[in-house]
Enzyme design. Structure first.
Site, PDB file in Angstrom:
ATOM      1  CG  ASP A 117       7.878 -17.715  -8.468  1.00 20.25           C
ATOM      2  OD1 ASP A 117       8.734 -17.396  -9.306  1.00 20.25           O
ATOM      3  OD2 ASP A 117       7.237 -16.872  -7.820  1.00 20.25           O
ATOM      4  CG  HIS A 162      12.173 -17.526 -10.658  1.00 20.63           C
ATOM      5  ND1 HIS A 162      11.846 -16.428  -9.902  1.00 20.63           N
ATOM      6  CD2 HIS A 162      13.519 -17.475 -10.789  1.00 20.63           C
ATOM      7  CE1 HIS A 162      12.941 -15.755  -9.601  1.00 20.63           C
ATOM      8  NE2 HIS A 162      13.978 -16.371 -10.125  1.00 20.63           N
ATOM      9  CG  ASP A 211       6.782 -11.527  -8.939  1.00 20.76           C
ATOM     10  OD1 ASP A 211       6.422 -12.272  -8.006  1.00 20.76           O
ATOM     11  OD2 ASP A 211       7.968 -11.421  -9.296  1.00 20.76           O
ATOM     12  CG  ASN A 216       7.476 -18.065  -2.823  1.00 24.58           C
ATOM     13  OD1 ASN A 216       6.274 -17.881  -2.956  1.00 24.58           O
ATOM     14  ND2 ASN A 216       8.359 -17.079  -2.906  1.00 24.58           N
TER      15      ASN A 216
END
Lengths: 427, 306
Positions: free
Chosen positions: A151, A178, A303, A94
């Site tokens: 994600d 996700h 994360d 992303n």
């Protein structure tokens, strides 16, 4: 160059290696001798009581480059990884632009070239992560992407998910999901008594459960490989457990914040407790711990999500989701799981090294003579205080600042480089 | 006895003694409002900023009047005229406002927790004039005042809050304040408008409006926000009015002389009929008058604390 790691505990459960008070000699980054070594021309590191383990791997990291180099770059993120005890990371797509072309994969790999830490890009499952058009999966695989993910969001529809799971099988790429149902996902914190009391827009746990459940079924139907990113609910864990028992190929990761913190923390309106999935309830935290123990959860991932100070320092419901993780994950894992006897050191090596590499189809690390040295060196008992001002990351958004932890990484070795005493050394 | 906090962020956790002190002080100021000269010099020299990041008519005017009647200097800041439109962060705005040497900030904001955040970044007394769907403490205090004015007490009474509880800061502040004062609280509305696990705050949930009328001494009827998309949380305004609207027929049917509060503005014919809203009581307008007195009390108690 010769390096002697003296008086260490060498531990690699995969290879049944568990040797106390031994020494390891490296020559030009290759393991050349293990045992009672006599040498007078090596740089000697006295590491009495420290553990030399297969290098740790964090399979869920946001590096922000390209696009938000003010928050993190491939280099600063890799430095943070080394400081946190990792020799390998997988970075999420992303970015801006998204990692949906071979060019972006190559760009990231070039940035990471010559670093101690190996950086493996995860490609976007769909173009621009928009859930409409399959990204060039074959080209991404050829360029070196190790998985596929949209994600930040789930793959939008069951129909496109099905195609991704079918196509990805040809290239042996896991699909990292996700899990969050878009139509239920407009909240700022976990829905429950605390969201009611705090007046924050609620995000129900069923949003995660629904997509985990959908993914298990589409995985079963297609025979595709799904990895559940940052699992956080009791029900989701139950679905994964059932799926595994049915033979569906599924794995799951959990973050340190989801196995240690609850939505009680949001009472401070501190945006460093805002992440997605949101912090859940004690019941969910207990389910994470149980699932780590019984193997339903395969690995621990951070994360790591850097955000600028000005973006985090605003009204809770407007602040972006995510917190840093690379430089605290090992300390939290050792404090909360190893020292509290939830997991053994063997379990921890599996969840922080062996399993994430296996999920991404990376070759296992061997602590044997003739192999490239790829190590994480731990001091299990070092007591230390998290200090965000000392982070190698470019960002500072951690809720764990000033937290007292037991156990830390004292150094890492990989690619003929060593990170030790806060500096990188060529070896 | 002074208040136990130098801010009023919400009624959650505010001790009974503080609420009693505010209500008693408000009683004194309520008398001032009936005088020909409605002004006292109590807060002379104090500077108060009304920082409204959200539209408001009555709350802003009520605060402003309360401030003026206490002789404070007041400045209004609303989102349409501010630098917020130029992209300034909340923190920068607050820091700038405070650099101009103010004593108190009244804040209304669309995001929950903003007043709490202000206490972390500046030294002024902070009063929450409504934050998102979290709290609106002065509205609840004036509701408490109005109930006490009518019944002479609070303890032992039964209040039902009716309407969109999920999206109401008035509901939450009322629940906290009323519970602290020993009132039995229930909520009534369509299931889609009742927040999750609200029972854990010690309130009963009722889905039948007739039962709510029969079982309670007071109904606090919330505004149905017409700007929210109809069909999202309930099928239509017509259906809402039919099954949850307070009408004279419904009150008569249940044979009950019940006190009706409404925080305003009223959607006549939706949550409440004109006949009920304008009934002989006029309590709803009385609430508005009491609001000024209650806000004077809060401003006075906080402004003279330091």
């Amino acid at each position: 160059m010769k390096v002697l790691l003296k008086d260490v505990n060498l531990f690699s459960p995969d290879q049944n290696i568990d040797e106390n008070s031994t020494s390891v000699l490296l020559e030009d980054g290759i393991i050349s001798e293990i045992g009672g070594i006599k040498t007078n021309d090596a740089n000697v590191y006295e590491l009495s009581g420290k553990y030399v383990l297969p290098g740790f791997f964090d399979m869920h990291v946001h590096l922000r480059e390209p696009g938000r180099e003010d928050e993190e770059t491939v280099i600063t993120g890799s430095n943070a990884a080394a400081n946190g005890g990792f020799t390998g990371i997988a970075c999420m797509p992303n970015t801006k632009p998204a990692i949906d072309s071979a060019e972006v994969v190559n760009f990231i790999k070039e940035q990471a070239n010559n670093h101690l830490v190996d950086v493996y890009p995860v490609g976007a499952a769909t173009v621009g992560r928009e859930g409409e058009v399959l990204s060039p999966i074959a080209e991404l695989a050829e360029a070196g992407a190790v998985g596929l993910s949209d994600d930040g969001v789930a793959i939008k529809t069951a129909s496109i998910l099905r195609k991704v799971l079918e196509y990805s099988q040809m290239y042996n790429l896991p699909v990292i999901e996700h899990c969050e149902d878009e139509s239920l996902a407009d909240g700022a914190m976990n829905e429950g008594v605390n969201s009611t009391m705090l007046g924050l827009p609620p995000l129900p746990s069923v949003a995660e459960d629904l997509v985990v459940s959908r993914d298990m079924q589409v995985a079963q139907y297609t025979g595709g490989v799904v990895h559940i990113a940052h699992i956080s609910t009791k029900n989701a864990v139950q679905f994964v457990r059932e799926a595994k028992s049915k033979g569906i190929i599924v794995t799951a990761e959990v973050t340190p914040h989801h196995f240690t913190l609850t939505d009680e923390a949001v009472k401070s309106y501190d945006t460093n407790y805002k992440m997605n999935p949101p912090l859940r309830t004690q019941e969910d935290v207990d389910a994470m711990i149980e699932a780590l123990k019984n193997g339903t959860i395969d690995c621990i991932a951070s994360d790591h999500a850097p955000h600028s100070i000005e973006e985090k320092e605003q009204e809770f419901q407007y602040a972006p989701n995510g917190i840093l993780g690379l430089e605290t994950i090992v300390g939290i894992t050792l404090s909360e799981l190893y020292h509290k006897k939830v997991l053994t050191l063997k379990d921890i090596v599996e969840k922080l090294s062996v399993n994430p590499r296996r999920i991404l189809n990376l070759s296992p690390i061997k602590l044997s003579v003739g192999e490239k040295a790829n190590f994480t060196i731990l001091d299990l008992d070092a007591v230390w205080t998290v200090d965000i001002s000392k982070f190698k990351s470019k960002s500072r958004n951690s809720p764990f600042d000033k937290k007292l932890l037991s156990g830390k990484s004292v150094g890492v070795i990989n690619n003929s480089k060593m990170f030790y005493n806060n500096e990188f050394i060529n070896i | 006895m002074p208040l136990s906090s130098r801010h009023l962020l919400g009624l959650q956790g505010v001790p009974k003694e503080d609420i009693e002190l505010i209500l008693d002080t408000a009683h004194t100021f309520r008398e001032v409002l009936d005088r020909p000269i409605k002004k006292v010099p109590t807060l002379q020299g104090k500077t108060i900023v009304n920082l409204f990041y959200e539209d408001s008519t009555r709350t802003r005017i009520s605060f402003e009047l309360a401030e003026k009647r206490l002789s404070a200097d007041t400045v209004n800041f609303s989102v349409s005229t501010s630098s917020v439109k130029k992209g300034e962060s909340l923190k920068d705005t607050i820091k700038n406002v405070e650099a101009m040497k103010v004593d108190m900030i009244i804040i209304r904001h669309s995001a929950a927790g903003t007043p709490y955040y202000l206490t972390k970044i500046c030294d002024s007394n902070i009063i929450n004039a409504g934050d998102g769907i979290h709290e609106h403490p002065t509205q609840a205090l004036l509701d408490l005042y109005s109930i006490k004015e009518r019944f002479g007490k609070l303890k032992g009474l039964k209040v039902c809050i009716v309407g969109d509880i999920s999206h109401s800061r008035v509901a939450l502040s009322n629940i906290f304040g009323l519970k602290t004062m020993g009132v039995k609280v229930s909520v009534c509305g369509p299931a889609t408008m009742i927040p999750k696990r609200i029972e854990e705050l010690g309130v009963d949930v009722i889905y039948n409006i007739d039962e709510a009328i029969r079982e309670n001494d007071i109904l606090n009827v919330l505004r149905i926000q017409l700007e929210r998309k109809a069909g999202e949380a309930f099928p239509s305004l017509r259906e809402y009015a039919k099954y949850f609207g307070i009408t004279k027929e419904r009150l008569d049917k249940n044979g009950k002389n019940i006190l009706i509060l409404h925080p305003g503005p009223i959607n006549r014919g939706v949550e409440i009929s004109s006949e009920v809203a304008d009934g002989s009581d006029q309590i709803i307008l009385n609430q508005v008058t009491n609001g000024v007195a209650v806000r004077m009390a809060v401003l006075y108690l906080l402004g003279t604390l330091n």
